[in-house]
Enzyme design. Structure first.
Site, PDB file in Angstrom:
ATOM      1  N   LYS A  25      39.454  18.000  46.123  1.00  0.00           N
ATOM      2  CA  LYS A  25      38.758  19.078  45.423  1.00  0.00           C
ATOM      3  C   LYS A  25      37.514  18.615  44.652  1.00  0.00           C
ATOM      4  CE  LYS A  25      41.197  22.940  46.062  1.00  0.00           C
ATOM      5  NZ  LYS A  25      40.630  24.249  46.436  1.00  0.00           N
ATOM      6  N   SER A  35      45.846  15.988  51.593  1.00  0.00           N
ATOM      7  CA  SER A  35      44.799  16.547  50.736  1.00  0.00           C
ATOM      8  C   SER A  35      44.961  16.234  49.258  1.00  0.00           C
ATOM      9  CB  SER A  35      44.726  18.066  50.931  1.00  0.00           C
ATOM     10  OG  SER A  35      45.969  18.661  50.631  1.00  0.00           O
TER      11      SER A  35
END
Length: 422
Positions: free
Chosen positions: A57, A315
């Site tokens: 992110k 992720s």
């Protein structure tokens, strides 16, 4: 506006890459021997769990904030996030000395809240509002509008998408160095920012690569949008896979997936838990639930990926250790090994011994036993948990439990009772 104008391009991703290459880590693309043997293919893991904030992110957050004007930066930014986007914004704002107000759901794990505070330092204020990301997002938008601050969206934004896509640039660079090309790339879907960025770059650079998006079964918001051919808002979601538990995907993200992504599948939360435990116990990889989605999906594509080169994007690795007991519980339930019952026991000495001898198998174990003796009653209900060694033994266990008490209740099959009693 034409559809093509809403899609991020390869050039957009490369522009973001030029900005970010000196800021974010070029995370490893690791060949995974264990998973390669397990699925009879060549599996590589893109380790975004090793990023500065332990998730991808930071890429989209940093790039989007860097595109703001000096006046916008001085006035401060706002974001809503279940955790990882918040950490990316917090880290960026601390580095660039930009004031930020970050809205997070009240259900966000404490570990992620603490990390946001740590990364943001004195530049960041955290507001806990709403039970879901969507409720927190609405509060963030109202606050930004009322105070003329700039929203940094977690996924539905061209700059955020371009930033997330930079991990695909690294991925192909590393595969090229080994004279390989990816046949399949698996990545999780929450709001859709990651899969949008990856597909924007890969479909222009490696069009033969099949891109597979993976959602948690309890929050299949992208699948619902594809089925209806427009973005929809799910009424209820399972918030366990908190990094991907979104009721509604982004409009721009939906268009990317519809146009560029080859398939979207969902994986049960329990299977995600089994994958987390497998990654940790076999390889010491700490993946958060959303980070394990891509690896969990391999079992659903087992026949198609045989002999192929596969990349799974891990992720994120922001997993609160306090959740491990719940993760193990969900895994055992999914694997069909742990079962709970309400059984009437005779209120007399030896009843438990009778149950153990007549109902349990030789390798079964009692994991829970709750019983309160009632005065002037011949029998009373017991909550009992049984752990099997092999799930194939469950039908025989059921027959023995029924013989002991024909009116027994299997709690696993009753979600309301399970949530109340266990």
């Amino acid at each position: 506006m034409e559809l093509v104008d809403l899609l991020v391009t390869k050039e957009d991703v490369l522009a973001a890459y030029d900005t970010l290459k000196s800021v974010v880590r070029h995370t490893p693309l690791e060949y995974d021997f264990y998973l390669s043997q397990k699925y009879d293919c060549h599996v590589y893991l893109k380790r975004e769990d090793q990023q500065q904030v332990r998730s991808f992110k930071i890429r989209g957050a940093y790039y989007a904030i860097k595109q703001l004007t000096a006046a916008q930066l001085a006035n401060g930014v706002v974001c809503a996030s279940a955790g990882n986007h918040a950490q990316g914004v917090a880290y960026t704002c601390n580095q660039l000395k930009v004031p930020a107000t970050i809205f997070m759901p009240t259900t966000t794990p404490k570990q992620k809240i603490d990390q946001v505070t740590f990364f943001g330092g004195t530049e960041v204020t955290v507001e806990l509002i709403g039970d879901t990301f969507d409720a927190s997002s609405k509060a963030a938008v109202r606050f930004a509008n009322d105070n003329q601050k700039t929203i940094i969206p977690p996924f539905d934004d061209a700059n955020v998408i371009a930033g997330q896509g930079t991990l695909a640039v690294e991925m192909l660079e590393d595969l090229t160095n080994e004279n390989n090309a990816a046949d399949f790339v698996f990545a999780g879907i929450g709001g859709g920012g990651l899969i949008s960025g990856i597909s924007a770059y890969l479909k222009s650079t490696s069009p033969s690569t099949k891109i597979i998006g993976v959602e948690p079964s309890g929050a299949p918001s992208m699948a619902a949008a594809l089925e209806q051919d427009h973005v929809v808002c799910l009424e209820q979601i399972d918030k366990f896979v908190d990094g991907a538990a979104v009721k509604q995907v982004g409009e721009r993200n939906f268009l990317h997936v519809k146009t560029l992504v080859d398939d979207v599948i969902d994986v049960p939360e329990g299977e995600v838990c089994s994958t987390i435990l497998d990654l940790y116990s076999k390889q010491a990889i700490v993946a958060e639930p959303a980070g394990a989605l891509s690896v969990a999906a391999l079992n659903h594509y087992r026949d198609k990926i045989k002999g192929k080169t596969v990349v799974c994007v891990v992720s994120g690795g922001n997993n609160d250790i306090n959740r491990m007991q719940e993760i193990e519980e969900r895994s055992l339930l999914f694997e069909g090994l742990k079962h709970y019952f309400i059984v009437n026991f005779p209120q007399r000495p030896g009843a438990l011994k009778e149950f153990v001898n007549e109902v349990l198998g030789p390798e079964d174990d009692i994991t829970k036993f709750e019983y309160t003796k009632k005065v002037n009653r011949g029998n009373g209900p017991v909550i009992i948990g049984v752990l099997l060694k092999y799930k194939q033994e469950y039908p025989d266990l059921l027959k023995r439990v029924e013989a002991f008490d024909p009116s027994f209740i299997a709690i696993n099959e009753n979600h309301m009772l399970y949530g109340l009693l266990v």
